[in-house]
Structure formats: structure tokens, C-alpha cells
Design an enzyme around this catalytic site. Structure first.
Site, PDB file in Angstrom:
ATOM      1  N   ALA A  57      16.745 -22.916  82.458  1.00 24.56           N
ATOM      2  CA  ALA A  57      16.140 -24.047  83.188  1.00 24.56           C
ATOM      3  C   ALA A  57      15.225 -24.870  82.278  1.00 24.56           C
ATOM      4  CB  ALA A  57      15.369 -23.549  84.401  1.00 24.56           C
TER       5      ALA A  57
ATOM      6  N   LYS B 117      12.749 -17.497  84.314  1.00 26.28           N
ATOM      7  CA  LYS B 117      11.526 -17.067  84.999  1.00 26.28           C
ATOM      8  C   LYS B 117      10.852 -18.232  85.722  1.00 26.28           C
ATOM      9  CE  LYS B 117       7.210 -15.019  83.228  1.00 26.28           C
ATOM     10  NZ  LYS B 117       6.515 -14.730  81.969  1.00 26.28           N
TER      11      LYS B 117
ATOM     12  N   ASP C  79      12.720 -12.464  84.784  1.00 29.29           N
ATOM     13  CA  ASP C  79      12.027 -12.451  83.504  1.00 29.29           C
ATOM     14  C   ASP C  79      12.820 -11.595  82.513  1.00 29.29           C
ATOM     15  OD1 ASP C  79      10.167 -12.275  81.504  1.00 29.29           O
ATOM     16  OD2 ASP C  79       8.483 -11.800  82.842  1.00 29.29           O
TER      17      ASP C  79
ATOM     18  N   THR D  98      14.084 -20.702  65.248  1.00 24.38           N
ATOM     19  CA  THR D  98      13.516 -21.953  64.742  1.00 24.38           C
ATOM     20  C   THR D  98      13.320 -21.936  63.223  1.00 24.38           C
ATOM     21  OG1 THR D  98      11.427 -23.174  64.744  1.00 24.38           O
ATOM     22  CG2 THR D  98      11.287 -20.905  65.407  1.00 24.38           C
ATOM     23  N   ASP D  99      13.290 -23.119  62.643  1.00 26.97           N
ATOM     24  CA  ASP D  99      12.986 -23.210  61.201  1.00 26.97           C
ATOM     25  C   ASP D  99      11.525 -22.841  60.924  1.00 26.97           C
ATOM     26  OD1 ASP D  99      11.775 -25.491  62.310  1.00 26.97           O
ATOM     27  OD2 ASP D  99      12.821 -26.934  61.030  1.00 26.97           O
ATOM     28  N   GLU D 100      10.696 -22.805  61.978  1.00 30.17           N
ATOM     29  CA  GLU D 100       9.253 -22.549  61.775  1.00 30.17           C
ATOM     30  C   GLU D 100       8.977 -21.140  61.253  1.00 30.17           C
ATOM     31  OE1 GLU D 100       6.627 -24.226  64.710  1.00 30.17           O
ATOM     32  OE2 GLU D 100       8.135 -25.679  65.311  1.00 30.17           O
TER      33      GLU D 100
ATOM     34  N   TYR E 258       3.155 -18.764  67.579  1.00 30.49           N
ATOM     35  CA  TYR E 258       4.525 -19.056  68.054  1.00 30.49           C
ATOM     36  C   TYR E 258       5.563 -18.651  67.013  1.00 30.49           C
ATOM     37  CZ  TYR E 258       8.799 -21.781  68.477  1.00 30.49           C
ATOM     38  OH  TYR E 258      10.122 -22.153  68.480  1.00 30.49           O
TER      39      TYR E 258
ATOM     40  N   LYS F  68       8.537 -15.664  67.029  1.00 29.73           N
ATOM     41  CA  LYS F  68       9.974 -15.896  66.834  1.00 29.73           C
ATOM     42  C   LYS F  68      10.484 -15.101  65.616  1.00 29.73           C
ATOM     43  CE  LYS F  68      12.392 -18.206  68.900  1.00 29.73           C
ATOM     44  NZ  LYS F  68      13.191 -17.827  70.111  1.00 29.73           N
TER      45      LYS F  68
ATOM     46  N   ASN G 156      13.641 -29.246  64.586  1.00 30.35           N
ATOM     47  CA  ASN G 156      13.032 -29.703  65.862  1.00 30.35           C
ATOM     48  C   ASN G 156      14.050 -30.401  66.766  1.00 30.35           C
ATOM     49  OD1 ASN G 156      10.619 -29.212  64.223  1.00 30.35           O
ATOM     50  ND2 ASN G 156       9.529 -30.343  65.816  1.00 30.35           N
TER      51      ASN G 156
ATOM     52  N   VAL H 145      -2.131 -38.831  67.390  1.00 25.37           N
ATOM     53  CA  VAL H 145      -1.509 -38.369  66.131  1.00 25.37           C
ATOM     54  C   VAL H 145      -2.462 -37.372  65.472  1.00 25.37           C
ATOM     55  CG1 VAL H 145      -0.797 -39.100  63.816  1.00 25.37           C
ATOM     56  CG2 VAL H 145      -0.194 -40.498  65.813  1.00 25.37           C
TER      57      VAL H 145
ATOM     58  N   ASN I 194       5.594 -37.648  60.865  1.00 24.81           N
ATOM     59  CA  ASN I 194       5.203 -37.922  62.256  1.00 24.81           C
ATOM     60  C   ASN I 194       4.815 -39.382  62.454  1.00 24.81           C
ATOM     61  OD1 ASN I 194       5.616 -35.257  62.852  1.00 24.81           O
ATOM     62  ND2 ASN I 194       3.457 -34.683  62.691  1.00 24.81           N
TER      63      ASN I 194
ATOM     64  N   GLY J 163      -3.957 -24.648  61.065  1.00 22.81           N
ATOM     65  CA  GLY J 163      -2.786 -24.015  60.419  1.00 22.81           C
ATOM     66  C   GLY J 163      -1.540 -24.893  60.469  1.00 22.81           C
TER      67      GLY J 163
HETATM   68  P1  TYD Z   1       5.688 -30.555  68.257  1.00 27.85           P
HETATM   69  O1  TYD Z   1       6.554 -31.496  69.033  1.00 27.85           O
HETATM   70  O2  TYD Z   1       4.598 -29.830  68.966  1.00 27.85           O
HETATM   71  O3  TYD Z   1       6.681 -29.560  67.515  1.00 27.85           O
HETATM   72  P2  TYD Z   1       6.371 -28.476  66.323  1.00 27.85           P
HETATM   73  O4  TYD Z   1       4.904 -28.288  66.203  1.00 27.85           O
HETATM   74  O5  TYD Z   1       7.045 -27.268  66.829  1.00 27.85           O
HETATM   75  O6  TYD Z   1       7.008 -29.057  65.091  1.00 27.85           O
HETATM   76  O7  TYD Z   1       5.018 -31.374  67.080  1.00 27.85           O
HETATM   77  C1  TYD Z   1       5.789 -32.095  66.138  1.00 27.85           C
HETATM   78  C2  TYD Z   1       4.830 -32.645  65.125  1.00 27.85           C
HETATM   79  O8  TYD Z   1       4.008 -33.636  65.764  1.00 27.85           O
HETATM   80  C3  TYD Z   1       3.858 -31.616  64.576  1.00 27.85           C
HETATM   81  O9  TYD Z   1       3.626 -31.887  63.196  1.00 27.85           O
HETATM   82  C4  TYD Z   1       2.578 -31.846  65.364  1.00 27.85           C
HETATM   83  C5  TYD Z   1       2.628 -33.329  65.667  1.00 27.85           C
HETATM   84  N1  TYD Z   1       1.989 -33.730  66.940  1.00 27.85           N
HETATM   85  C6  TYD Z   1       1.039 -34.765  66.956  1.00 27.85           C
HETATM   86  O10 TYD Z   1       0.701 -35.362  65.915  1.00 27.85           O
HETATM   87  N2  TYD Z   1       0.460 -35.082  68.161  1.00 27.85           N
HETATM   88  C7  TYD Z   1       0.793 -34.459  69.326  1.00 27.85           C
HETATM   89  O11 TYD Z   1       0.220 -34.775  70.390  1.00 27.85           O
HETATM   90  C8  TYD Z   1       1.802 -33.426  69.286  1.00 27.85           C
HETATM   91  C9  TYD Z   1       2.196 -32.700  70.536  1.00 27.85           C
HETATM   92  C10 TYD Z   1       2.367 -33.099  68.067  1.00 27.85           C
END
Ligand code: TYD
Length: 333
Positions: free
Chosen positions: A9, A34, A59, A124-126, A148, A152, A177, A204, A247, A273
């Protein structure tokens, strides 16, 4: 073919279920979810009456729920269920450990017990951490930096061990992503689009110099479909498009598509981090014969259009009204 999709979902799980019912009309799909804040049965409205689709509320951490969903057995398990938002994992990590790690463990045990023919771990690539330059390949070490990504990575290691020790036919996928329709408006792309549609500023983090690699939902579903046909058990596949953007570049594109200027950007305190750059080498997947259909800009325009045309879907989530709505609609199930 009968398959179990957990977390069906949610954003990616629901897109995958709709893709499967369209592409493989004879397959039967069981969705175990869940229904946390991120699970939304509205995502599956159009297929809820499909005779090949069944929803089970439950769950993955709970063996009884998993058993109920599997019923007489399934051929494949796709583990989409996960807590996925990095910022939430910094505030409250516990749910991540429970769902992402223990949930995976429960599913792996069930896969063994029911002799499932294929188990796909959606990851994830993270897990690789951040890379200043160059690309992560499937053999890069795990260096997760958030609760997170650590959860993973832990689940992926369990999957590896279940392949090595029990010969369970597991394939692990590390995706870049995701973005597209139905993504909960807490992630960068849907948050920024919906904020602007409400005439609100976009937050940002730092200076916006972090880089992410992006994949549109449909392209992702096609990658998984190919991997289950041509991928090898015990193997790991990176799923990346090569569409890497800072970004701030993503932000500028969304601003300009929606007719706004720089005044709508609010530079806010950086995430602790915060990974600077994710970038995948996906040659192994490309060799199987996959390539993305959509460019990043095409996918982003489609996504913007979807949020413009589906205000009701996201306004409910953003206004908090969703909780009331959700309790009334679904908790009785
Ligand atoms: P996100 O969509 O949370 O995915 P991830 O952290 O898993 O990559 O964030 C994508 C990027 O955007 C990340 O570098 C954090 C940045 N970000 C912002 O700058 N502002 C925001 O409000 C959010 C949610 C993320």
C-alpha cells in the site's frame, strides 16, 4: 503464479502491484501491509476489485500475519515493506529496526518454511554510504550513515546469509532514489511540488549541493520484472539510471515548471550525517537488457502533472485529516 508483495500500500509497492496486474494479468497478488502513515489503500483504488488481487492487513514482524498472507503458499516474495524516511529515522529509529530488520527476518524464515521459489529484497543505494566521486558497484562495502540505511544494510546482510547458509533463492536490489505518482509528500520531490502548489516555500537542506540519482517508478518496476526473469539467485543488482542531479538543480527545475522564482527557496539547517552524493554503477542490470524509458526531466514533468491533478490525494495527507479519514476507512478491516 501467486506472489506476495509486502508493503504493497506504500508508494513503490502499490506502483509495483499495479504494474504486475497490468503486465502479468494471470498472476495472483497478495498484498500484506500494516497501513502505517505511509501505507494508503487509495493508492490501489483502481485495482481493489481485481479478482487476482487480495489485501491482508498485517505486519511483516508478526509471523501469524505473514502466515495468513501466504496461505497455501506463494511462488515469489517481494519485500517492499520498510520504514524509509531518513529524517524520521534520525528522530525515531526504533520502527526502522523493527520493520526493516526484524520484518525481513520473519519473511526470510517464512520463505524457507514455504519453499518459496524466489525472494526479492528491495533495498537502497544508501547502504553503501556516500561517494565523493566515482560510482558504487555491487561489491562496494556497506558504510551506512543513517539509522535508516543501517537498518536496510542489516536486512541485506541477513538476506545474503540466508542464501549462503540455507540456499534460499534470494536476489537483492539496490535502487537509487525513486520518484513518481503516489509518493508520500515528505520526500524531496513530492514535498517541494506540493508546497509550491500550496504557495509555501521549499526547505532546502544546507546549500542543496547534495547529489542523488533518480529513477521514475515505472522504469523501476520494469527493472524488477527483468531481474526476476533473468537475474541469478544469490546475486545483487544495482538499479540506477545515471540521472544524477544536485538537490538545488532538482529544486530549480520544479520551481521553474511551476512558475516560481528563487524567493520560494528557504535554506534550512542541514540534516545530521547528510550523505553528500549517491551514484551507482548499474552495468550488471544494463547487461540483462534494461534501460530507462524516461529522461529525468520527462519523469519529473509527469510527476508534477500528477500532483497537480490529484490534489485531493495529497491534501488529505498534508492536512492531518488523513489520520481521521484513515481510521474511519481502514482500521476496521
Ligand atoms: P529524501 O527525499 O528524503 O531522500 P533520501 O534522503 O533518502 O535521499 O531527500 C533527498 C535529498 O533532498 C536529500 O539530500 C535531502 C534533501 N532534502 C531537502 O533538502 N529538503 C527536504 O525537505 C527534504 C525532505 C530532503
Amino acid at each position: 503464479m501467486r506472489i506476495l508483495v509486502t508493503g504493497g500500500a506504500g508508494f513503490m509497492g502499490s506502483n509495483f502491484i499495479k504494474y504486475v496486474l497490468k503486465t502479468h494479468p494471470s498472476w495472483q497478488v497478495v498484498n500484506l501491509d500494516k497501513l502505517t502513515y505511509a501505507g494508503n489503500l487509495d493508492n490501489l483504488k483502481e485495482i481493489k476489485k481485481n479478482k487476482n488481487y487480495k489485501f491482508v492487513k498485517g505486519d511483516t514482524v508478526n509471523r501469524g500475519d505473514v502466515k495468513k498472507a501466504i496461505g497455501q503458499g506463494v511462488d515469489k516474495i517481494f519485500n517492499y515493506s520498510a520504514e524509509t524516511h531518513v529524517d524520521r529515522s534520525i528522530l525515531k529509529p526504533e520502527a526502522f529496526i523493527k520493520t526493516d530488520v526484524f520484518g525481513t527476518f520473519t519473511l526470510l524464515e517464512a520463505a524457507r518454511q514455504y519453499n518459496v521459489a524466489q525472494y526479492i529484497q528491495i533495498s537502497t543505494d544508501e547502504v553503501y554510504g556516500s561517494i565523493k566521486e566515482g560510482l558504487f558497484n555491487e561489491n562496494s562495502p556497506f558504510e551506512p550513515n543513517s539509522p535508516y540505511s543501517a537498518s536496510k544494510a542489516s536486512a541485506d546482510l541477513l538476506c545474503r546469509a540466508y542464501f549462503k547458509t540455507f540456499n534460499l533463492p534470494i536476489i537483492i536490489t539496490h535502487s537509487c532514489n525513486f520518484y513518481g505518482p503516489n509518493q508520500y509528500p515528505e520526500k524531496l520531490i513530492p514535498l517541494f511540488i506540493t508546497n509550491l502548489l500550496e504557495n509555501k516555500k521549499v526547505p532546502v537542506y544546507g546549500k542543496g549541493n547534495q547529489t542523488r540519482e533518480w529513477i521514475f517508478t515505472e522504469d523501476y518496476c520494469r527493472a524488477i520484472d527483468l531481474i526476476i526473469q533473468k537475474g541469478e539467485p544469490g546475486e545483487t543488482y544495482n538499479i540506477g539510471t545515471g540521472y544524477r542531479r544536485k538537490n538545488i538543480e532538482v529544486t530549480q527545475f520544479i520551481l521553474s515548471e511551476l512558475g516560481f522564482g528563487q524567493e520560494m527557496i528557504e535554506y534550512v539547517e542541514d540534516r545530521p550525517g547528510h550523505d553528500l552524493r549517491y551514484a551507482l554503477n548499474s552495468k550488471k542490470l544494463l547487461k540483462l537488457g534494461w534501460a530507462p524509458f524516461l529522461s529525468f526531466e520527462e519523469g519529473l514533468c509527469r510527476t508534477i502533472k500528477w500532483y497537480q491533478e490529484n490534489r485531493e490525494w495529497w491534501q488529505k495527507l498534508k492536512s492531518g485529516e488523513y489520520l481521521k479519514y484513515y481510521k474511519k476507512q481502514y482500521l476496521k478491516r
